[in-house]
Scaffold this active site. Structure first.
Site, PDB file in Angstrom:
ATOM      1  CG  ASP A  47      -1.780   1.202   1.363  1.00  0.00           C
ATOM      2  OD1 ASP A  47      -2.984   1.044   1.111  1.00  0.00           O
ATOM      3  OD2 ASP A  47      -1.293   2.297   1.705  1.00  0.00           O
ATOM      4  CE1 TYR A  52       0.795   7.833   2.438  1.00  0.00           C
ATOM      5  CE2 TYR A  52       1.438   5.641   1.770  1.00  0.00           C
ATOM      6  CZ  TYR A  52       0.553   6.480   2.401  1.00  0.00           C
ATOM      7  OH  TYR A  52      -0.560   5.960   2.990  1.00  0.00           O
ATOM      8  CE  LYS A  81      -3.655   4.813   0.769  1.00  0.00           C
ATOM      9  NZ  LYS A  81      -2.213   4.616   1.005  1.00  0.00           N
ATOM     10  CG  HIS A 115      -4.258   9.951   0.381  1.00  0.00           C
ATOM     11  ND1 HIS A 115      -2.923   9.931   0.132  1.00  0.00           N
ATOM     12  CD2 HIS A 115      -4.403   9.524   1.660  1.00  0.00           C
ATOM     13  CE1 HIS A 115      -2.279   9.502   1.209  1.00  0.00           C
ATOM     14  NE2 HIS A 115      -3.160   9.261   2.153  1.00  0.00           N
TER      15      HIS A 115
END
Ligand code: A2P
Length: 297
Positions: A47, A52, A81, A115
């Site tokens: 994931d 990120y 996401k 997200h």
């Protein structure tokens, strides 16, 4: 027998591993190493997110992990996401998604989540995700961090019920109302920060249970989430912990001990709408993808 290969069937029939590795707060080099280590040690769920800033590292880790384990891409279940700052109409979202595929080095993802529900754009963005799903490069779509009000709005408009709502879920934040609402609509909850960002690891009740079962506190919490039927993605950058976290299938907590952990809920969210203004198009992180700069350039 239950294990890392155990799956849950999502509302569109796609099977998703019930346990996986998360890579939040991890730079590209570290995420490559963690992902490859996880795959070598049997993890099938991975994931990540645009936010990120590590999709390239995650993709490199997937490639390496597949080479080292002999598994095929189709054995894995990869989630990423849609980034807050890239929400918008179909052209915008599709461009963002294609760039994510490129960075991941993949030609499809298994699950694409929105997200955060950015208030002005989440409905339009979700429609764009529905179209991308129909085009076939995404096996399931879903959302993350949706409270019940926003989920109701989404369900009023959506043609495809989200398969997943990924929420913060851990012993001190159990989101009863969201869990109940989502389950009543066949939306699976996935836990982010299943260890409470590490804070639940030193909870005295969890420590007592760890002694009783002869396991680590992380294993007690992850086993509890398993028994609560919550899909879990847990982050660790340490090989030993990545392995330890996955060893939760040869013991089980008694119903009373599950109850004891249930009672630890304080409704205490680590990160939420108002603190970080994630829902606000001009809020924190709306325009900053890589929060964790690469330390090993
Ligand atoms: P690290 O990456 O240094 O292992 P959460 O998933 O709830 O956000 O928690 C993740 C935090 O818990 C990370 O800081 C991670 O640190 C730490 N962590 C993950 N697994 C373990 C473990 N088995 N023992 C101790 N700490 C852990």
């Amino acid at each position: 027998m239950d294990g890392l290969h155990s799956t849950i069937t999502l509302n569109n029939g796609v099977k998703m591993p019930r346990f996986g590795l998360g890579v939040w707060k991890t730079d590209n080099h570290t995420s490559r190493d963690s992902v490859a280590t996880a795959i070598r040690n049997g993890y099938l769920g991975i994931d990540t997110a645009r936010q990120y800033g590590n999709e390239q590292g995650t993709g490199a880790g997937i490639k390496l992990g597949l080479e080292q384990s002999g598994l095929k891409r189709s054995d894995l279940f990869v989630t990423t996401k849609l980034y807050n700052g890239e929400q918008g109409d179909y052209d915008q979202v599709s461009r963002a998604f294609e760039n994510q595929l490129k960075d991941l080095g993949l030609d499809y993802v298994d699950l694409y989540l929105m997200h955060w529900p950015v208030d002005k754009t989440y409905l339009e963005s979700y429609h764009a995700m529905e179209r991308l799903y129909r085009e076939g490069k995404i096996r399931a779509i879903g959302v993350s961090n949706f409270d019940n009000d926003r989920m109701k709005n989404l369900l009023d408009e959506a043609e495809i019920v989200p398969a997943v709502n990924q929420m913060e879920f851990n012993p001190t934040n159990q989101e009863h109302e969201i869990l109940e609402f989502d389950r009543s609509h066949k939306i699976e909850m996935t836990a982010w920060s299943p260890l409470g960002g590490g804070a639940s690891l030193t909870n005295p009740v969890i420590e007592t249970l760890a002694k009783k079962y002869g396991r680590s506190t992380a294993q007690i919490i992850l086993r509890w989430e398993w028994q609560r039927n919550i899909i879990t993605v847990v982050k660790s950058t340490h090989g030993k912990r990545i392995i330890q976290n996955s060893q939760i299938f040869n013991f089980s907590l008694s119903a009373e001990d599950v109850q004891q952990i249930n009672k630890l809920d304080q409704g205490k969210r680590a990160l939420w709408y108002d603190d970080f203004q994630w829902h606000n198009p001009k809020g924190a992180f709306a325009n900053s993808i890589a929060q964790w700069s690469d330390t090993k350039k």
